[in-house]
Structures are given as structure tokens and as C-alpha cells.
Design a protein around this motif. Structure first.
Motif, short mmCIF file in Angstrom:
data_model
loop_
_atom_site.label_atom_id
_atom_site.label_comp_id
_atom_site.label_asym_id
_atom_site.label_seq_id
_atom_site.Cartn_x
_atom_site.Cartn_y
_atom_site.Cartn_z
N MET A 71 0.82 -1.20 0.00
CA MET A 71 0.00 0.00 0.00
C MET A 71 0.87 1.26 0.00
SD MET A 71 -2.95 1.29 2.65
CE MET A 71 -4.15 0.06 2.22
N VAL A 72 1.92 1.25 0.80
CA VAL A 72 2.82 2.40 0.85
C VAL A 72 3.53 2.57 -0.49
CG1 VAL A 72 4.89 3.33 1.95
CG2 VAL A 72 3.14 2.21 3.33
N ARG A 73 4.02 1.47 -1.04
CA ARG A 73 4.75 1.53 -2.31
C ARG A 73 3.86 1.86 -3.49
NH1 ARG A 73 8.53 2.68 0.38
NH2 ARG A 73 9.96 1.12 1.15
N PHE A 74 2.57 1.58 -3.38
CA PHE A 74 1.64 1.86 -4.46
C PHE A 74 1.66 3.35 -4.82
CE2 PHE A 74 -2.41 2.90 -6.38
CZ PHE A 74 -2.62 1.84 -7.24
N PHE A 75 1.79 4.18 -3.82
CA PHE A 75 1.75 5.63 -4.03
C PHE A 75 3.14 6.24 -4.21
CE2 PHE A 75 -2.18 4.63 -1.76
CZ PHE A 75 -3.09 5.10 -2.69
N PRO A 86 4.96 -3.85 -9.88
CA PRO A 86 4.96 -5.29 -10.19
C PRO A 86 6.18 -6.04 -9.63
CG PRO A 86 4.31 -4.03 -12.12
CD PRO A 86 4.78 -3.04 -11.08
N LYS A 87 7.35 -5.42 -9.69
CA LYS A 87 8.54 -6.07 -9.12
C LYS A 87 8.42 -6.17 -7.60
CE LYS A 87 11.83 -4.82 -12.69
NZ LYS A 87 13.04 -4.09 -13.05
N TYR A 88 7.88 -5.14 -7.00
CA TYR A 88 7.71 -5.13 -5.55
C TYR A 88 6.73 -6.24 -5.12
CZ TYR A 88 7.69 -3.12 -0.89
OH TYR A 88 7.86 -2.93 0.45
N VAL A 89 5.63 -6.36 -5.85
CA VAL A 89 4.63 -7.38 -5.53
C VAL A 89 5.21 -8.78 -5.74
CG1 VAL A 89 2.39 -8.34 -6.20
CG2 VAL A 89 2.65 -5.88 -5.92
N SER A 90 6.00 -8.97 -6.78
CA SER A 90 6.61 -10.28 -6.99
C SER A 90 7.58 -10.61 -5.85
CB SER A 90 7.29 -10.38 -8.35
OG SER A 90 8.34 -9.47 -8.45
N SER A 91 8.25 -9.61 -5.33
CA SER A 91 9.12 -9.83 -4.16
C SER A 91 8.30 -10.22 -2.94
CB SER A 91 9.94 -8.57 -3.86
OG SER A 91 10.80 -8.27 -4.92
N VAL A 92 7.14 -9.60 -2.79
CA VAL A 92 6.25 -9.93 -1.69
C VAL A 92 5.80 -11.39 -1.80
CG1 VAL A 92 3.91 -9.48 -0.80
CG2 VAL A 92 5.47 -7.58 -1.22
N PHE A 93 5.51 -11.84 -3.02
CA PHE A 93 5.12 -13.24 -3.21
C PHE A 93 6.28 -14.19 -2.89
CE2 PHE A 93 1.39 -11.78 -5.67
CZ PHE A 93 0.44 -12.56 -5.03
N LEU A 94 7.50 -13.81 -3.20
CA LEU A 94 8.65 -14.64 -2.83
C LEU A 94 8.78 -14.74 -1.31
CD1 LEU A 94 11.33 -13.60 -5.48
CD2 LEU A 94 10.12 -15.79 -5.28
N ILE A 95 8.57 -13.63 -0.63
CA ILE A 95 8.60 -13.65 0.84
C ILE A 95 7.50 -14.55 1.37
CG2 ILE A 95 8.20 -12.23 2.91
CD1 ILE A 95 9.57 -9.91 1.36
N LEU A 96 6.31 -14.44 0.79
CA LEU A 96 5.19 -15.28 1.21
C LEU A 96 5.52 -16.76 1.01
CD1 LEU A 96 2.20 -15.69 2.06
CD2 LEU A 96 1.61 -15.45 -0.36
N TRP A 146 -6.62 -3.14 -4.86
CA TRP A 146 -7.90 -2.60 -5.34
C TRP A 146 -8.31 -1.37 -4.56
CZ3 TRP A 146 -11.02 -7.77 -5.96
CH2 TRP A 146 -10.67 -8.34 -7.19
N GLN A 147 -8.06 -1.37 -3.26
CA GLN A 147 -8.41 -0.21 -2.45
C GLN A 147 -7.56 0.99 -2.86
OE1 GLN A 147 -8.14 -0.95 1.76
NE2 GLN A 147 -9.76 0.51 2.20
N CYS A 148 -6.29 0.78 -3.10
CA CYS A 148 -5.41 1.87 -3.54
C CYS A 148 -5.78 2.35 -4.94
CB CYS A 148 -3.95 1.41 -3.53
SG CYS A 148 -3.29 1.13 -1.90
N SER A 149 -6.31 1.46 -5.76
CA SER A 149 -6.68 1.79 -7.14
C SER A 149 -8.09 2.36 -7.24
CB SER A 149 -6.61 0.54 -8.03
OG SER A 149 -5.34 -0.03 -7.99
#
Length: 191
Positions: free
Chosen positions: A73-77, A84-94, A143-146
Motif C-alpha cells: 500500500m505504501v509503495r503503491f503511491f 509489479p517487481k515489488y509485488v513479486s518480491s512480496v510473493f517470494l517472501i510469502l 484494489w483499495q489503492c486503485s
């Protein structure tokens, strides 16, 4: 022009707020709606297992992904980050945290089973539920950020309906006891 724009903004804001409130209340209301029906079919011990599973999966939700959906959410803005790269990193962490958590459960099954009173198979399912909750929460955050309140609301409402219908079918229709309630909950998150 300014007043017209302000009125449109206020209507949009109120409309979105109503969608978010309705969606979140519906999800929170599912256990309340199911309570009178399920208490007829589940014993106190069964309800204890359902409650313990809920606590375990909520605890695991905090562990898997390390709450990185909040960072999205913070990075979205923040335009200097490629989302997209940030979200893929989040999925790797998950994925990494899920694998470590599964390994810990496999390494210490007896103490965890004794602590939670849940079979090890349900502890493993709780990890999967926590992972699915994380993915859904990440999607809801984006979706909330968008400003996609309708998509947010549809997902939350469909989840609440799926959870209640599956749980009722499994517990009342198939007499599957606490495992039916947990299966309904797990399948709803998986869907």
C-alpha cells in the motif's frame, strides 16, 4: 465547476465508503449468522476446535508474508518503485515463509498438536489458509489503492457467501461436524 467537482467527489467517497463498510460487515457477520445454526450441530468441543483453528490461522497470517501487503500500500503511491517487481518480491517472501512454517510444523508435530489440540493435518491446512488470506488481502489492498471499491466489495461478499454456503452444506447437509466448518472456511479462502 468547483462545486460540481466537489459534489461528485463527495458522492464517490460516500459510495465507496458504503461499499467498503457493507463488504467488511458481511464478512464479520458470517460467524454471527452461522452461530445459531451451527450450535445445534456442533458440540462445545467441536466449537473449541473451530475457534482454535481460527486463532492458529490468524496467528499464521501474521507470520506468513510478514505483513508485507501493508508495505505494498505504501509503495503503491511511491512512484520511484516498480510496483509489479515489488509485488513479486512480496510473493517470494510469502512462499519462503510458508515453506519455513510448513517445515517447522513437520519438525515439531507433537508439541504443536498438543498445544493447539488440532491434528497436524489441520495445522498444515491452517498454513495454506493463512497464505490464501494473505493473497486475498494483497489483492484487496491493491484494489483499495486503485479506487476499485466495487471489485473489493464483490470479492469480500462472494467470500462471505461461499464460506457460509459451504459450511452450512458440510455441517448441516453432510453432518461433517467441526471438520465440515473448517473445510468450508478453508475452501472459501482457497476459492
Amino acid at each position: 465547476w468547483f462545486e460540481l467537482t466537489l459534489v461528485k467527489f463527495q458522492r464517490s467517497l460516500l459510495s465507496n465508503a458504503a461499499i467498503y463498510a457493507l463488504a467488511n460487515f458481511s464478512v464479520a457477520g458470517v460467524p454471527l449468522i452461522l452461530l445459531p445454526i451451527l450450535t445445534r450441530y456442533l458440540s462445545a468441543d467441536d466449537y473449541g476446535k473451530v475457534g482454535m483453528f481460527t486463532v492458529v490461522s490468524s496467528f499464521l497470517f501474521v507470520i506468513v508474508g510478514f505483513n508485507t501487503h501493508g508495505a505494498v500500500m505504501v509503495r503503491f503511491f511511491d512512484s520511484k518503485y516498480a510496483l509489479p517487481k515489488y509485488v513479486s518480491s512480496v510473493f517470494l517472501i510469502l512462499l519462503s515463509s510458508i515453506l519455513v512454517t510448513l517445515a517447522l510444523i513437520a519438525a515439531f508435530p507433537a508439541p504443536l498438536q498438543s498445544l493447539t489440540t488440532l491434528p497436524v493435518s489441520w495445522l498444515l491446512i491452517a498454513v495454506g489458509v493463512a497464505g490464501c488470506q494473505f493473497v486475498v488481502q494483497l489483492l484487496l489492498t491493491v484494489w483499495q489503492c486503485s479506487d476499485r471499491a466495487l471489485s473489493y466489495g464483490v470479492l469480500r461478499l462472494s467470500h462471505a457467501i461461499t464460506d457460509s454456503v459451504l459450511s452450512m452444506f458440510l455441517v448441516v447437509g453432510l453432518m461433517a461436524s467441526w471438520e465440515g466448518r473448517l473445510s468450508g472456511l478453508a475452501m472459501a479462502w482457497g476459492v
